[in-house]
Design an enzyme around this catalytic site. Structure first.
Site, PDB file in Angstrom:
ATOM      1  N   CYS A   1      -0.783   0.891 -11.542  1.00 13.17           N
ATOM      2  CA  CYS A   1      -1.184   1.943 -10.608  1.00 13.17           C
ATOM      3  C   CYS A   1       0.035   2.749 -10.137  1.00 13.17           C
ATOM      4  CB  CYS A   1      -1.989   1.363  -9.451  1.00 13.17           C
ATOM      5  SG  CYS A   1      -2.977   2.630  -8.592  1.00 13.17           S
TER       6      CYS A   1
ATOM      7  N   HIS B   1      -6.165  -1.727 -11.823  1.00 10.80           N
ATOM      8  CA  HIS B   1      -5.582  -2.900 -11.164  1.00 10.80           C
ATOM      9  C   HIS B   1      -6.068  -4.183 -11.828  1.00 10.80           C
ATOM     10  CE1 HIS B   1      -3.590  -1.162  -7.573  1.00 10.80           C
ATOM     11  NE2 HIS B   1      -4.506  -0.207  -7.680  1.00 10.80           N
TER      12      HIS B   1
ATOM     13  N   GLU C   1      -4.684  -6.927 -11.803  1.00  8.17           N
ATOM     14  CA  GLU C   1      -4.223  -8.085 -11.024  1.00  8.17           C
ATOM     15  C   GLU C   1      -5.192  -8.525  -9.943  1.00  8.17           C
ATOM     16  OE1 GLU C   1      -3.032  -4.779  -8.171  1.00  8.17           O
ATOM     17  OE2 GLU C   1      -3.549  -5.041 -10.276  1.00  8.17           O
TER      18      GLU C   1
END
Length: 219
Positions: free
Chosen positions: A87, A165, A167
């Site tokens: 990002c 994202h 993660e």
């Protein structure tokens, strides 16, 4: 092996990507530029992982440290230290290498599929997104995936940069919502529904994050 995780605040955690990096044998070294001072030299690490941020690359909040980070990313490219950007990290890499970062026409929050030209590297998803900015990839980049809002993944040599994202876990987004309580109203989503969606998709998200990071490490 050691990976430098550039965290732009204490909530920009590496999450599922960090878990996979540790499974692959990396020691994670976190650094918050605004709090921890100048970034270390990239050649002291085997990978650099710049994470997301609540701010914009061009915003006043980053003025005290963004040039240091852009310099780190340029050095990583020059010295062949692989970068996996997430990002804000993908935006900063684009800026460092000659691209442009700007406010997007629309924000993307929640799970979205992407149009991918490299499904072996970045499959369609769904991938979790939380961004209101967009960017122009730097000269020489290969765009791997897009949505109508803009590029979602690109490669620059051995470096892999994603605007989504991978993660994200439920606990991370809960912290984001706790810090930015106006986000649901600003972006037009229901917080409880968003968290339930993350929870329901957790196994698939973990598998996709691991596969994505493996593709980065394995070239």
């Amino acid at each position: 092996m050691r990976a430098l995780v550039v965290m732009h605040d204490r909530l920009s955690l590496p999450g599922l990507i960090g878990e996979r990096a540790e499974e692959r044998g990396f020691e994670l070294v976190g650094h918050v530029p605004a709090e921890d001072g100048p970034l270390p030299a990239p050649e002291a690490f085997d990978a650099v992982i710049p994470m997301g941020s609540p701010w914009s690359v061009y915003g006043p909040e980053v003025a005290g440290w963004i040039e240091d980070e852009l310099g780190l990313l340029r050095l990583a490219v020059e010295r062949d230290v692989p970068v996996f950007g997430v990002c804000f990290g993908a935006q900063a890499f684009a800026k460092a290498m000659g691209g442009e970062v700007r406010k997007g026409d629309v924000a993307e929050v929640g799970f979205h599929e992407v149009r991918t030209d490299a499904p072996d590297v970045v499959p369609p998803g769904p991938w979790f997104m939380w961004h209101g900015d967009t960017f122009t990839p730097p000269p020489g980049a290969r765009v791997l995936a897009t949505t109508d809002a803009g590029p979602q993944a690109y490669a620059f040599g051995r470096h892999l940069l994603v605007h989504f994202h991978p993660e994200v876990r439920e606990d991370i987004v809960r912290m984001w919502l706790g810090k930015d309580v106006e986000a649901p109203q600003r972006y037009g989503f229901d917080a409880d529904e968003l968290l339930a969606d993350i929870r329901a998709r957790s196994d698939g998200s973990r598998a996709r994050a691991a596969a994505l990071f493996d593709r980065f490490l394995d070239g």
